[in-house]
Design an enzyme around this catalytic site. Structure first.
Site, PDB file in Angstrom:
ATOM      1  N   ASP A 228       0.814  -1.210   0.000  1.00 45.95           N
ATOM      2  CA  ASP A 228       0.000   0.000   0.000  1.00 45.95           C
ATOM      3  C   ASP A 228       0.853   1.268   0.000  1.00 45.95           C
ATOM      4  OD1 ASP A 228      -2.716   1.267   0.617  1.00 45.95           O
ATOM      5  OD2 ASP A 228      -1.513   2.025   2.276  1.00 45.95           O
ATOM      6  N   GLU A 293       1.329  -0.188  -4.964  1.00 50.14           N
ATOM      7  CA  GLU A 293       0.373   0.883  -5.224  1.00 50.14           C
ATOM      8  C   GLU A 293       1.041   2.234  -5.054  1.00 50.14           C
ATOM      9  OE1 GLU A 293      -3.787   2.420  -3.345  1.00 50.14           O
ATOM     10  OE2 GLU A 293      -1.929   2.526  -2.202  1.00 50.14           O
TER      11      GLU A 293
HETATM   12  C1  LIG Z   1      -3.729   5.083  -2.005  1.00 48.97           C
HETATM   13  C2  LIG Z   1      -3.718   5.118  -0.527  1.00 48.97           C
HETATM   14  O1  LIG Z   1      -3.291   6.079   0.064  1.00 48.97           O
HETATM   15  N1  LIG Z   1      -4.194   4.052   0.086  1.00 48.97           N
HETATM   16  C3  LIG Z   1      -4.309   3.964   1.485  1.00 48.97           C
HETATM   17  C4  LIG Z   1      -3.061   4.523   2.108  1.00 48.97           C
HETATM   18  O2  LIG Z   1      -3.151   4.724   3.435  1.00 48.97           O
HETATM   19  C5  LIG Z   1      -4.162   5.608   3.773  1.00 48.97           C
HETATM   20  C6  LIG Z   1      -4.031   5.899   5.207  1.00 48.97           C
HETATM   21  O3  LIG Z   1      -4.083   4.736   5.958  1.00 48.97           O
HETATM   22  C7  LIG Z   1      -5.490   4.971   3.411  1.00 48.97           C
HETATM   23  O4  LIG Z   1      -6.543   5.835   3.769  1.00 48.97           O
HETATM   24  C8  LIG Z   1      -5.538   4.702   1.939  1.00 48.97           C
HETATM   25  O5  LIG Z   1      -6.671   3.949   1.608  1.00 48.97           O
END
Ligand SMILES: CC(=O)N[C@H]1CO[C@H](CO)[C@@H](O)[C@@H]1O
Ligand SMILES: *[C@@H]1O[C@H](CO)[C@@H](O)[C@H](O)[C@H]1NC(C)=O
Ligand SMILES: *[C@@H]1O[C@H](CO)[C@@H](O)[C@H](O)[C@H]1NC(C)=O
Ligand SMILES: *[C@@H]1O[C@H](CO)[C@@H](O)[C@H](O)[C@H]1NC(C)=O
Ligand SMILES: *[C@@H]1O[C@H](CO)[C@@H](O)[C@H](O)[C@H]1NC(C)=O
Ligand SMILES: *[C@@H]1O[C@H](CO)[C@@H](O)[C@H](O)[C@H]1NC(C)=O
Ligand SMILES: *[C@@H]1O[C@H](CO)[C@@H](O)[C@H](O)[C@H]1NC(C)=O
Ligand SMILES: *[C@@H]1O[C@H](CO)[C@@H](O)[C@H](O)[C@H]1NC(C)=O
Ligand SMILES: *[C@@H]1O[C@H](CO)[C@@H](O)[C@H](O)[C@H]1NC(C)=O
Ligand SMILES: *[C@@H]1O[C@H](CO)[C@@H](O)[C@H](O)[C@H]1NC(C)=O
Ligand SMILES: *[C@@H]1O[C@H](CO)[C@@H](O)[C@H](O)[C@H]1NC(C)=O
Ligand SMILES: *[C@@H]1O[C@H](CO)[C@@H](O)[C@H](O)[C@H]1NC(C)=O
Ligand SMILES: [Ca+2]
Ligand SMILES: [Ca+2]
Length: 567
Positions: A228, A293
């Site tokens: 992530d 990602e």
């Molecule tokens: C793309 C993105 O930022 N995904 C996650 C990254 O982390 C944040 C904070 O925890 C999430 O809100 C996002 O969904």
């Protein structure tokens, strides 16, 4: 994430037009190469115990659906222990299952069942931050070694006797990214919410700790990880102010006012990805997959390939191509993406996810299957979000119903722009209570009221349903021409998008999309140099064509919004 949603609207920058290209993105012979990967958002897939929240046993009970669709892999969004401030992206124990989802034994049953069904299992890995309730953070606050260095701590900057954050860095969720901790008497850095302190990858102990997290799940037999928000992993060690972008029109607290040259896309981040690659490759058994990602620029996205990511997510259908895009816009983005992939690597196409509007809402229900058709005919891997295969649409939420922090933080007048709740409603299995998702009185997010007609069970008995189309598209990946052929993307005037895949001495596979909403006809045979008579492999509902129908491509007449794949 919050800003993704906002930024999408600002950065529909269109790039220079290119000529048609032939492309061979064959890549290595990996198990994921010509498949679809299916994202399960665990809270919304299937509830097994009636508490209104989806769980692991629910997922296990529905794995046959994925086998039936023909996907290779199930990727689970976070299932770890979490205060659920950000619905699992705030993790308080990276190696424990949150009780709302079940137990570690439930997880073992899930992977055992998946293995028996020949499905690969990929877990979400959230390395950028932990929850502020994580024991590591609590120990870090107390300066207990080695935890003292697990997070990014800095002294205050004293300005005229007043305590100020160490620099001007801003959180993705607005305001200073620094939070004062009165116990430790220092600021800590948080890219996201205050409750999500960033981990410090300059601590070798922390790096090893996170590797142990990988090892823990690898030992339980997972086939890989989806990492992530990777581009935010490491920050520049000099902690210099980031330069301001003049005249953005945003408030000073808005991260869009800064150029993130010190907090995003840092070289050290790629080195850490490479160390994870090495780690997963050292395990026995099936080759492991790493998906990353990063909503970032094309060169920074491509760089992840060389540092060990197999699937650096390609988000062109989420940010570059929209419902108003014309054939040349599609061509430009697709060619540009394919031509950027370093030799030997595999392309990928994300059609939707839990952070964005559903594909059927972004493009309109009649175009949802079209995007999947494009993802299917192009070389490489498709990544599909649960519910999109039956054409689920966003469920608009009132302010009162909104629970996503990204929406709540934006307030009652702006939550619709940022809340991700509408795309996260429960999966619509059938026409029974709660769409067959849960037997409970209440579900964590409301079920869309269209479930009586829009559900998997109904679509299984309907010929041109999204389900039937998606299933056929997933199996198209087995076609040798789609696996190994060259790719030609063509804009046929302002109306038709054409994609042809070819291998020598074989009939091409051709997709034609009518991007107009009224009927159009062209001599596609001459335009694309394809056979004059072809056969329908699959067509969307608007096309009004049956599988197997013979088509005269010298005079191809397609109703508005129609699309068809021809063999
Ligand atoms: C793309 C993105 O930022 N995904 C996650 C990254 O982390 C944040 C904070 O925890 C999430 O809100 C996002 O969904
Ligand atoms: C995480 O949970 C597991 C299982 O309950 C436990 O053994 C482990 O100590 C926990 N880790 C931390 C850092 O608290
Ligand atoms: C510090 O205070 C002085 C006197 O009030 C003022 O002139 C100066 O601008 C202040 N400096 C900063 C950096 O705020
Ligand atoms: C990052 O690495 C690239 C080479 O991959 C190099 O050209 C660049 O100067 C590096 N950037 C920094 C800030 O060190
Ligand atoms: C992999 O298998 C070999 C041979 O069976 C064994 O020696 C080695 O320890 C295994 N490695 C891991 C990481 O399990
Ligand atoms: C998509 O848009 C982003 C942001 O404008 C841009 O950086 C990227 O190069 C675009 N990608 C393609 C494939 O055109
Ligand atoms: C929203 O919630 C508030 C407070 O709980 C309540 O007063 C109000 O009537 C609710 N509005 C709607 C439209 O449900
Ligand atoms: C948000 O969407 C809901 C549902 O479509 C609508 O009722 C509401 O008026 C919208 N609110 C705003 C602030 O746009
Ligand atoms: C594509 O590349 C692969 C491997 O490099 C090669 O075997 C294949 O023949 C190429 N296909 C075409 C159509 O060029
Ligand atoms: C059809 O497309 C035209 C032009 O692109 C647009 O003005 C019109 O609103 C569209 N009609 C519908 C029903 O979408
Ligand atoms: C669909 O095709 C059939 C057979 O070609 C035709 O009779 C019918 O009018 C078409 N329907 C629409 C809505 O175009
Ligand atoms: C295909 O359509 C063209 C143009 O209408 C026509 O001249 C040709 O005869 C048709 N071919 C067949 C096989 O029907
Ligand atoms: Ca449950
Ligand atoms: Ca970070």
């Amino acid at each position: 994430m919050l800003l993704t949603v906002v930024c999408v609207k600002l950065i529909w920058g269109l790039v220079g037009l290119r000529e048609s290209v032939a492309q061979n993105a064959t890549g290595k012979d990996e198990w994921w190469r010509d498949t679809f990967i299916y994202q399960v958002y665990p809270r919304s897939f299937k509830d097994s115990n009636g508490d209104g929240v989806g769980d692991l046993n629910g997922i296990t009970s529905k794995l046959e659906h994925l086998v039936d669709l023909g996907v290779s892999t199930v990727w689970l969004s976070p299932i770890y222990a979490s205060p659920m401030v950000d619905f699992g992206y705030d993790i308080s124990n990276f190696t424990a299952i949150d009780p709302i989802f079940g137990t570690i034994d439930d997880f073992k049953r899930l992977t055992t069942r998946a293995k028996a069904l020949k499905l690969k299992v990929v877990l979400d890995f959230v390395p950028n931050h932990s929850s502020d309730k994580h024991p590591w953070f609590l120990k870090s606050v107390q300066r207990i070694k080695p935890f003292d260095e697990y997070y990014i701590w800095k002294d205050a900057k004293m300005v005229n006797g007043t305590r100020k954050p160490p620099n001007n860095w801003l959180s993705e969720f607005q305001g200073s990214a620094w939070q004062w901790n009165d116990q430790r008497k220092q600021y800590y850095y948080h890219e996201f919410t205050v409750g999500q302190p960033d981990l410090n990858y300059r601590s070798t102990a922390l790096q090893e700790e996170m590797k142990n997290v990988f090892r823990f799940w690898l030992n339980l037999g997972v086939d890989g990880f989806r990492v992530d928000a990777i581009n935010f992993l490491v920050e520049d060690s000099r902690f210099l102010d980031e330069p301001k972008i003049p005249n953005t029109g945003f408030q000073d607290t808005d991260p869009r006012t800064l150029r993130h040259i010190y907090t995003s896309d840092q070289n050290e981040t790629y080195d850490i990805v490479a160390s994870w690659r090495k780690l997963v490759d050292s395990t026995n058994g099936t080759r492991k997959i790493i998906l990353t990602e990063a909503y970032t620029t094309l060169p920074y996205a491509m760089k992840y390939y060389q540092f060990g990511s197999n699937i650096p997510f390609n988000f062109i259908f989420l940010r570059n191509i929209t419902s108003v895009s014309k054939p040349v816009d599609y061509k430009r983005a697709i060619d540009r993406y394919l031509n950027s992939i370093p030799a030997g690597y595999v392309a990928n196409w994300v059609t939707g996810n839990h952070d964005n509007s559903r594909v059927a809402s972004r493009f309109g229900p009649h175009r949802a299957d079209q995007i999947t058709m494009i993802a299917a005919i192009l070389p490489g891997v498709g990544i599909i979000y649960n519910g999109d295969e039956i054409g689920m649409i966003d469920r608009p939420m009132s302010w009162n119903e909104t629970i996503d922090p990204a929406g709540c933080n934006a307030g009652p007048s702006r939550y619709n722009l940022t809340s991700r709740d509408p795309a996260r409603t429960p999966f619509q299995w059938d026409s029974s209570i709660n769409a067959g998702f849960s037997t409970g009185k209440k579900t964590w997010l409301p079920v869309h009221s269209n479930y009586k007609t829009l559900n998997l069970q109904a679509e299984k008995t309907t010929q041109k349903s999204s389900y039937a189309i998606t299933k056929r598209l997933i199996s198209l990946k087995q076609n040798p021409v789609v696996q190994r052929g060259t790719t030609q993307v063509t804009a046929i005037y302002d109306a038709f998008l054409g994609i042809a895949r070819r291998l020598p001495n074989q009939s091409p596979v051709v997709l034609i999309v009518n991007l107009y909403n009224h009927s159009m006809h062209y001599d596609v045979a001459t335009f694309m140099n394809i056979p004059k008579q072809m056969t329908v492999y699959v067509a969307n509902a608007a096309a009004n064509l049956s599988i197997g129908a013979k088509i005269n491509t010298s005079f191809l007449q397609l109703p508005g919004n129609a699309s068809v794949i021809l063999l």
